[in-house]
Design an enzyme around this catalytic site. Structure first.
Site, PDB file in Angstrom:
ATOM      1  N   ASP A 126      31.592  45.554  45.379  1.00 39.25           N
ATOM      2  CA  ASP A 126      31.655  46.891  45.950  1.00 39.25           C
ATOM      3  C   ASP A 126      30.523  47.167  46.940  1.00 39.25           C
ATOM      4  O   ASP A 126      30.763  47.641  48.053  1.00 39.25           O
ATOM      5  CB  ASP A 126      31.579  47.944  44.834  1.00 39.25           C
ATOM      6  N   HIS A 137      39.977  45.185  41.718  1.00 44.03           N
ATOM      7  CA  HIS A 137      38.672  45.824  41.603  1.00 44.03           C
ATOM      8  C   HIS A 137      37.598  44.772  41.850  1.00 44.03           C
ATOM      9  O   HIS A 137      37.882  43.576  41.991  1.00 44.03           O
ATOM     10  CB  HIS A 137      38.491  46.476  40.236  1.00 44.03           C
TER      11      HIS A 137
END
Length: 334
Positions: A154, A124
């Protein structure tokens, strides 16, 4: 309104985080974005899902794969965010798609990239920025690394970099008639966002210790301070004239006798500033410095930010379904 990507068609395969963010950017810029989701799944909601056409397909069925290829054959670009090899196993890898559309730009969004020893492992945002050096650099002195939401991996190092890569490849495809594959890895993007910091370190101007540098909260003139009401102001008076304006504004002009960039004085200066700031409320300090170049701003929460006078004047947020969402950026004019 100018829509710079009007006439561009993008096929987006449903995913999480950075790929939908990239699709949102294309849609906001006027592109036609066709999102292929899984059969039976609920339509996505929220800002990242806006501006799309939605089609549900079962990509385990040959006829639905054929439908996807038909859509791709009419598109300028494709974006997907699966692990390496997933699209190939579905029969929708770059070779299969570009056989139908040679000029197709095939955008691939992953955390680790299409190659490398970690390419097939889970991860992640926090993992991707950890190996880039970015996570280590963020946090207070003698404190733990602070997670910067999922903005660095992200969205900054992921979705933004993918969008830039796809646009660059589209320009090439329009000139040459040849598409290409865009391999956007959040590890690469997060490292690229750290370019200036790595440059500072190479020049000897950055210590590998959190909270001890110019831009990481170490400098007393570039950090946040708690006010009398428990709220915070952000101070960014790096340049000497702005620093002087701030120090005079808080009644600490005697500290101007100390060299601003001399690190040995920073703890004393920070202590004096903190003591001064703690005597007034946040909004009182904002009013005190209104119209000045002292580089003082209120630290607003998510409820306050859309209503700030500057954001309201620019229409930086719009209200949708009873909630504030950020508006498209940047702006375009003739």
């Amino acid at each position: 309104m100018i829509e710079p990507l009007k006439g561009v068609t993008v096929v987006e395969f449903a995913g999480l985080g950075p790929a939908p963010f990239c699709g949102m950017l294309f849609a906001q810029m006027g592109a036609r974005v066709i999102r292929i989701g899984r059969a039976g799944e609920a339509l996505p909601v929220g800002p990242l899902a806006r501006g799309r056409e939605h089609i549900a397909l079962d990509l385990k069925r040959a006829d639905d794969v054929a439908r996807a290829l038909d859509l791709i054959a009419q598109a300028d670009a494709l974006i997907e965010g699966f692990r390496p090899g997933v699209m190939e196993r579905l029969g929708l890898g770059p070779d299969a798609c570009r056989a139908r559309r040679p000029a197709l730009v095939y955008g691939r969004m992953t955390g680790w990239g299409q190659t490398g020893p970690l390419a097939q492992t889970a991860g992640h945002d926090i993992n991707y920025i950890a190996i880039s050096g970015a996570l280590h650099a963020i946090g207070l002195a003698d404190g733990e690394p602070v997670v910067p939401l999922n903005l660095v991996g992200d969205f900054g190092g992921g979705g933004m970099v993918l969008a830039f890569g796809v646009i660059a490849a589209l320009l090439r495809a329009r000139a040459s008639g040849e598409g290409c594959v865009v391999d956007a890895a959040m590890t690469d993007g997060a490292a690229m966002l750290m370019s200036m910091i790595y440059g500072f370190r190479a020049a000897g101007d950055w210590q590998d210790v959190r909270g001890s540098n110019l831009l990481d909260g170490g400098a007393p003139f570039y950090r946040t301070y708690r006010c009398a009401d428990g709220r915070w102001i952000a101070v960014g008076c790096i340049e000497p004239p702005f620093y002087a304006a701030f120090m005079k504004g808080i009644g600490a002009q005697d500290l101007l006798a100390l060299p601003q960039r001399e690190r040995t004085h920073w703890p004393l200066i920070a202590q004096r500033i903190a003591q001064a700031v703690a005597t007034r409320t946040r909004d009182a300090w904002v009013a005190r410095f209104e119209g000045s170049d002292a580089c003082v701003s209120p630290v607003l929460d998510l409820a306050e930010a859309p209503r700030h006078a500057h954001n309201a004047a620019r229409g930086a947020f719009v209200e949708q379904d009873g909630a504030w969402v950020p508006k498209c950026a940047p702006r375009f004019s003739a």
